[in-house]
Design a protein around this motif. Structure first.
Motif, PDB file in Angstrom:
ATOM      1  N   ILE A 144     -15.316 -41.608   5.148  1.00  9.94           N
ATOM      2  CA  ILE A 144     -14.214 -41.184   6.014  1.00  9.94           C
ATOM      3  C   ILE A 144     -13.348 -40.255   5.186  1.00  9.94           C
ATOM      4  O   ILE A 144     -12.860 -40.636   4.115  1.00  9.94           O
ATOM      5  N   ARG A 145     -13.172 -39.036   5.672  1.00 15.40           N
ATOM      6  CA  ARG A 145     -12.397 -38.070   4.921  1.00 15.40           C
ATOM      7  C   ARG A 145     -11.473 -37.285   5.837  1.00 15.40           C
ATOM      8  O   ARG A 145     -11.749 -37.111   7.032  1.00 15.40           O
ATOM      9  N   LEU A 146     -10.378 -36.803   5.252  1.00 12.32           N
ATOM     10  CA  LEU A 146      -9.384 -36.013   5.955  1.00 12.32           C
ATOM     11  C   LEU A 146      -9.597 -34.544   5.604  1.00 12.32           C
ATOM     12  O   LEU A 146      -9.590 -34.166   4.427  1.00 12.32           O
ATOM     13  N   GLY A 147      -9.778 -33.711   6.614  1.00 11.03           N
ATOM     14  CA  GLY A 147      -9.978 -32.290   6.375  1.00 11.03           C
ATOM     15  C   GLY A 147     -10.306 -31.564   7.663  1.00 11.03           C
ATOM     16  O   GLY A 147     -10.292 -32.153   8.751  1.00 11.03           O
ATOM     17  N   ARG A 148     -10.595 -30.289   7.548  1.00 10.23           N
ATOM     18  CA  ARG A 148     -10.914 -29.485   8.727  1.00 10.23           C
ATOM     19  C   ARG A 148     -12.379 -29.604   9.115  1.00 10.23           C
ATOM     20  O   ARG A 148     -12.726 -29.476  10.276  1.00 10.23           O
ATOM     21  N   GLY A 149     -13.255 -29.852   8.118  1.00 14.33           N
ATOM     22  CA  GLY A 149     -14.672 -29.936   8.395  1.00 14.33           C
ATOM     23  C   GLY A 149     -15.201 -28.588   8.877  1.00 14.33           C
ATOM     24  O   GLY A 149     -14.441 -27.648   9.106  1.00 14.33           O
ATOM     25  N   PRO A 150     -16.518 -28.459   9.072  1.00 20.28           N
ATOM     26  CA  PRO A 150     -17.511 -29.469   8.691  1.00 20.28           C
ATOM     27  C   PRO A 150     -17.810 -29.410   7.202  1.00 20.28           C
ATOM     28  O   PRO A 150     -17.411 -28.462   6.521  1.00 20.28           O
ATOM     29  N   CYS A 156     -20.714 -34.601  10.781  1.00 20.28           N
ATOM     30  CA  CYS A 156     -19.266 -34.805  10.715  1.00 20.28           C
ATOM     31  C   CYS A 156     -18.725 -35.060  12.122  1.00 20.28           C
ATOM     32  O   CYS A 156     -18.873 -34.203  12.997  1.00 20.28           O
ATOM     33  N   GLU A 157     -18.090 -36.193  12.321  1.00 22.05           N
ATOM     34  CA  GLU A 157     -17.531 -36.530  13.627  1.00 22.05           C
ATOM     35  C   GLU A 157     -16.026 -36.757  13.504  1.00 22.05           C
ATOM     36  O   GLU A 157     -15.596 -37.757  12.922  1.00 22.05           O
ATOM     37  N   PRO A 158     -15.186 -35.845  14.022  1.00 23.30           N
ATOM     38  CA  PRO A 158     -13.739 -36.104  14.000  1.00 23.30           C
ATOM     39  C   PRO A 158     -13.405 -37.248  14.950  1.00 23.30           C
ATOM     40  O   PRO A 158     -13.928 -37.303  16.069  1.00 23.30           O
ATOM     41  N   PHE A 159     -12.567 -38.168  14.508  1.00 27.11           N
ATOM     42  CA  PHE A 159     -12.245 -39.301  15.376  1.00 27.11           C
ATOM     43  C   PHE A 159     -10.755 -39.596  15.470  1.00 27.11           C
ATOM     44  O   PHE A 159     -10.324 -40.328  16.356  1.00 27.11           O
ATOM     45  N   VAL A 236      11.557 -35.053  -0.360  1.00 29.29           N
ATOM     46  CA  VAL A 236      11.052 -35.072   1.014  1.00 29.29           C
ATOM     47  C   VAL A 236       9.528 -34.992   0.977  1.00 29.29           C
ATOM     48  O   VAL A 236       8.952 -34.098   0.351  1.00 29.29           O
ATOM     49  N   ALA A 237       8.887 -35.935   1.640  1.00 31.40           N
ATOM     50  CA  ALA A 237       7.426 -35.942   1.742  1.00 31.40           C
ATOM     51  C   ALA A 237       7.023 -35.550   3.149  1.00 31.40           C
ATOM     52  O   ALA A 237       7.802 -35.684   4.099  1.00 31.40           O
ATOM     53  N   LEU A 238       5.798 -35.077   3.285  1.00 28.52           N
ATOM     54  CA  LEU A 238       5.265 -34.792   4.607  1.00 28.52           C
ATOM     55  C   LEU A 238       4.529 -36.035   5.096  1.00 28.52           C
ATOM     56  O   LEU A 238       3.486 -36.405   4.557  1.00 28.52           O
ATOM     57  N   GLY A 239       5.102 -36.666   6.104  1.00 31.78           N
ATOM     58  CA  GLY A 239       4.497 -37.866   6.646  1.00 31.78           C
ATOM     59  C   GLY A 239       3.320 -37.527   7.531  1.00 31.78           C
ATOM     60  O   GLY A 239       3.442 -36.714   8.449  1.00 31.78           O
ATOM     61  N   LEU A 240       2.174 -38.126   7.256  1.00 26.36           N
ATOM     62  CA  LEU A 240       0.982 -37.945   8.073  1.00 26.36           C
ATOM     63  C   LEU A 240       0.763 -39.222   8.873  1.00 26.36           C
ATOM     64  O   LEU A 240       0.467 -40.272   8.311  1.00 26.36           O
ATOM     65  N   ALA A 262       0.891 -30.981  14.980  1.00 27.10           N
ATOM     66  CA  ALA A 262      -0.510 -31.387  14.890  1.00 27.10           C
ATOM     67  C   ALA A 262      -1.194 -30.537  13.822  1.00 27.10           C
ATOM     68  O   ALA A 262      -1.259 -29.313  13.947  1.00 27.10           O
ATOM     69  N   LEU A 263      -1.694 -31.169  12.777  1.00 22.67           N
ATOM     70  CA  LEU A 263      -2.342 -30.436  11.696  1.00 22.67           C
ATOM     71  C   LEU A 263      -3.774 -30.052  12.075  1.00 22.67           C
ATOM     72  O   LEU A 263      -4.424 -30.744  12.864  1.00 22.67           O
ATOM     73  N   PRO A 264      -4.282 -28.967  11.495  1.00 24.28           N
ATOM     74  CA  PRO A 264      -5.696 -28.619  11.728  1.00 24.28           C
ATOM     75  C   PRO A 264      -6.651 -29.663  11.161  1.00 24.28           C
ATOM     76  O   PRO A 264      -7.779 -29.794  11.624  1.00 24.28           O
ATOM     77  N   SER A 265      -6.215 -30.397  10.141  1.00 22.92           N
ATOM     78  CA  SER A 265      -7.058 -31.422   9.536  1.00 22.92           C
ATOM     79  C   SER A 265      -7.095 -32.674  10.410  1.00 22.92           C
ATOM     80  O   SER A 265      -6.100 -33.039  11.036  1.00 22.92           O
ATOM     81  N   ARG A 266      -8.255 -33.329  10.414  1.00 21.28           N
ATOM     82  CA  ARG A 266      -8.436 -34.582  11.126  1.00 21.28           C
ATOM     83  C   ARG A 266      -9.215 -35.544  10.237  1.00 21.28           C
ATOM     84  O   ARG A 266      -9.825 -35.137   9.255  1.00 21.28           O
ATOM     85  N   PHE A 267      -9.191 -36.809  10.613  1.00 22.10           N
ATOM     86  CA  PHE A 267     -10.058 -37.761   9.948  1.00 22.10           C
ATOM     87  C   PHE A 267     -11.447 -37.674  10.568  1.00 22.10           C
ATOM     88  O   PHE A 267     -11.593 -37.669  11.789  1.00 22.10           O
TER      89      PHE A 267
END
Length: 303
Positions: A144-150, A156-159, A236-240, A262-267
């Motif tokens: 399981i990874r966080l990123g734009r993929g593939p 790679c399945e974004p979920f 200040v941190a960026l909360g995900l 909404a970030l371009p990255s997904r899990f």
């Protein structure tokens, strides 16, 4: 029976399936020259040309097409059989590589429902901030990874999407003006992020409509450390969301602004390409999708 040239045969199937040396080389984590040498070895072994080379790439010859049609199903069967025996040798557990923060803040609190649904399914999590090479680690079934993929060579399945919003400790926020805007974060406030994902803050500023050079971001090794540093008042941190949610719910971190980006990255759930997923993987994937579908965004309250 002569020993089969399994390495060159694997290379041939990969190239025939990808339709190019470059694509197959990426899938197999080989250089194009190394892959080309394997194809040449197989052609010498068989005594026939399997590909026609031309300026635009390559095509299967008639002999190559017939060989691929006969070999590909058998090759997939060998992969499936190997995965099945490998699973038996591991007492039926599925091993998943995952980011430490995602494991601690999102996966582990939900494992009770997984056991309730699949009492016989054993899942072992191997935490790492880096993407594990699944081809080089046959003991790991999925990641399981966080990123734009593939990711090359992987299914790679974004979920799970990711919503981002700046957060800080209540004490830190108390030092800021009551009337504040996202652009104010360009004015010297210390920003905290992860050293391996510098694009997160850049994507948030772009999504919030803020132009200008990105301020220096102090990097930490993983998001857990980022949020602990912010909770300690370091900036200040960026909360995900979902990763920051436990900190917000406990009041250790608060949002600076209403709304989120909404970030371009997904899990993503990743597995080795090829073959049919076994029962353990299918059960884990279905449960993961169910949990992700039930996950609602964090309320946009600020202080």
């Amino acid at each position: 029976m002569r020993r089969l040239p399994l390495g060159p045969m694997d290379a041939f199937v990969a190239v025939a399936r990808a339709g190019s040396l470059a694509g197959a080389a990426s899938d197999m984590n080989l250089t194009v020259p190394a892959l080309s040498r394997r194809i040449g070895m197989l052609e010498a072994e068989l005594g026939v040309r399997l590909f026609r080379r031309h300026a635009r790439g390559l095509d299967l010859t008639e002999a190559g097409a017939a060989y691929f049609a006969a070999l590909a199903p058998a090759w997939e069967g060998m992969r499936d059989a190997t995965e099945a025996v490998r699973a038996q040798g591991r007492d039926g557990a599925i091993r998943v590589s995952v980011m430490p923060t995602f494991a601690a803040n999102w996966l582990v609190p939900r494992l009770g429902r997984l056991r309730g649904r699949h009492a016989d399914l054993r899942v072992e999590f191997h935490t790492s901030a880096d993407l594990v090479d699944l081809e080089a680690r046959p003991d790991i079934d999925a990641a399981i990874r966080l990123g734009r993929g593939p990711w090359p060579g992987l299914d790679c399945e974004p979920f799970l999407p990711v919503q981002a919003f700046p957060v800080a400790s209540p004490a830190f926020v108390a030092t800021l003006p009551a009337e504040r805007r996202p652009r104010d974060l360009l004015l010297g406030h210390p920003l905290i992020g992860t050293s391996h994902q510098p694009a997160f803050w850049r994507d948030w500023f772009a999504g919030a409509g803020v132009d200008g050079p990105l301020p220096e971001v102090r990097g930490f090794d993983n998001l857990q450390l980022v949020y602990e540093a912010a909770a300690a008042g370091m900036g200040v941190a960026l909360g995900l969301d979902p990763l920051v949610r436990p900190y917000v719910e406990q009041g250790r971190l608060v949002r600076l602004f209403p709304g989120q980006v909404a970030l371009p990255s997904r899990f993503h759930l990743l597995r080795r390409r090829g073959g049919t997923p076994d029962r353990r993987f299918r059960q884990f994937r279905t449960w993961l999708r169910t949990e992700a579908a039930a996950f609602a965004p964090t309320p946009a309250a600020t202080v």
